[in-house]
Design a protein around this motif. Sequence first.
Motif, PDB file in Angstrom:
ATOM      1  N   GLN A 158      11.284  44.559-118.903  1.00 38.73           N
ATOM      2  CA  GLN A 158      11.822  45.707-118.179  1.00 38.73           C
ATOM      3  C   GLN A 158      13.313  45.898-118.467  1.00 38.73           C
ATOM      4  O   GLN A 158      13.764  47.014-118.745  1.00 38.73           O
TER       5      GLN A 158
ATOM      6  N   ALA B 196       3.000  49.980-121.327  1.00 39.72           N
ATOM      7  CA  ALA B 196       4.015  50.708-120.568  1.00 39.72           C
ATOM      8  C   ALA B 196       3.634  52.178-120.440  1.00 39.72           C
ATOM      9  O   ALA B 196       3.801  52.787-119.366  1.00 39.72           O
TER      10      ALA B 196
ATOM     11  N   ALA C  62       9.231  50.743-108.998  1.00 40.85           N
ATOM     12  CA  ALA C  62      10.321  49.935-109.551  1.00 40.85           C
ATOM     13  C   ALA C  62      11.098  49.306-108.403  1.00 40.85           C
ATOM     14  O   ALA C  62      11.163  49.846-107.293  1.00 40.85           O
TER      15      ALA C  62
ATOM     16  N   ALA D 130       7.788  47.009-111.036  1.00 36.53           N
ATOM     17  CA  ALA D 130       8.566  46.713-112.242  1.00 36.53           C
ATOM     18  C   ALA D 130       9.966  46.305-111.804  1.00 36.53           C
ATOM     19  O   ALA D 130      10.617  47.026-111.048  1.00 36.53           O
TER      20      ALA D 130
END
Length: 341
Positions: free
Chosen positions: A184, A288, A206, A172
């Motif tokens: 995002q 998500a 991430a 992400a």
Amino acid sequence: MLVLVTGGTGFLGAHTVAALVRDGHRVRVLARAEAAVEPALTPLGVPAAAVDVTVGDVTDRAAVSRAVRGVDAVVHAAGVFSFDTRRHPAMRRANLTGTELVLGAARQHGTGRTVHVSTFGALLPAGTGVVSTQGPTGTAREPYLASKAAADRVAREHQSQGAPVVIVYPPALLGPDDPKLGDQNERLRNMLRGLMPMWPTGGFPAGDVRDTAALHAALLRTPDPGPGRHFGPGRHVSTREFVRAARLATGRALPTAFVPARAMLPFAYLAGLAQRAWPWHIPAEYGACYVCACDARPDDQRPPLGVAARPFATTLADTVRWLHRRGLLTARQAGTASADR
């Protein structure tokens, strides 16, 4: 080297164009509108005149063929990233059909190397909580993840037939200079605007868009990039760590309730159904929540091709500052980050 970047006016695509220009490459961009090129690239220090633009869509066979003809390499970054149920038809077309056409054209025209930008989510779910680039493509039924998994299978089929295709699985991505404010960065903005007081437990990989763009450039300057599949630079971040990093960046308390991710899935699914008829975005998305519930991490934590991930706290703070500079957050919402301009 002349490199075609599809999706070059998007978040990762624009940063990839900038990284390639810094490496001395000539760049061609396939864009649906030429007017979108300048606002996407100028903030990154790339004048629009420095790139060649082919106008067209990745789902248009003729436009794709025009764009690919004569290039030495392709970075296929075009696609629709969204867990918004209203965008499901568009993502199926762009993510699967676009990949079929771009990778097929690159092979037909004898392109030297094609970098296909997949996503970590294309490997989900993971029964053990760990995924590998050498493992099977994912089987998630959530439409965005399913469309990216289908595109991943197309890229792997080209690999199995000997085509020079390299697949990248970014985490992400957050970071500054997002031309279209993707999911995002929008999620972070919504949290700081007080629209997301409840988060699922779990976590997700991430990273920083600038680091994945640097990996794309490294893949094109490295004669032998090793295995044909690479995780993008990043690290696993729990949702609690994400909120703590936002508190640190802003100096705000940001009261947050954490609910078991699997318990939130039915509510998020119903919110997605309601979103199809509701004109404003509902910041409770099944996809998500599903990714958080999977709580998976890559099996290989080494920096790909030596491109290390910058600290997540740095990425998040840079993103908050950029959101404030763009007027997308007030000084109160950005907190102490607003003072550092």
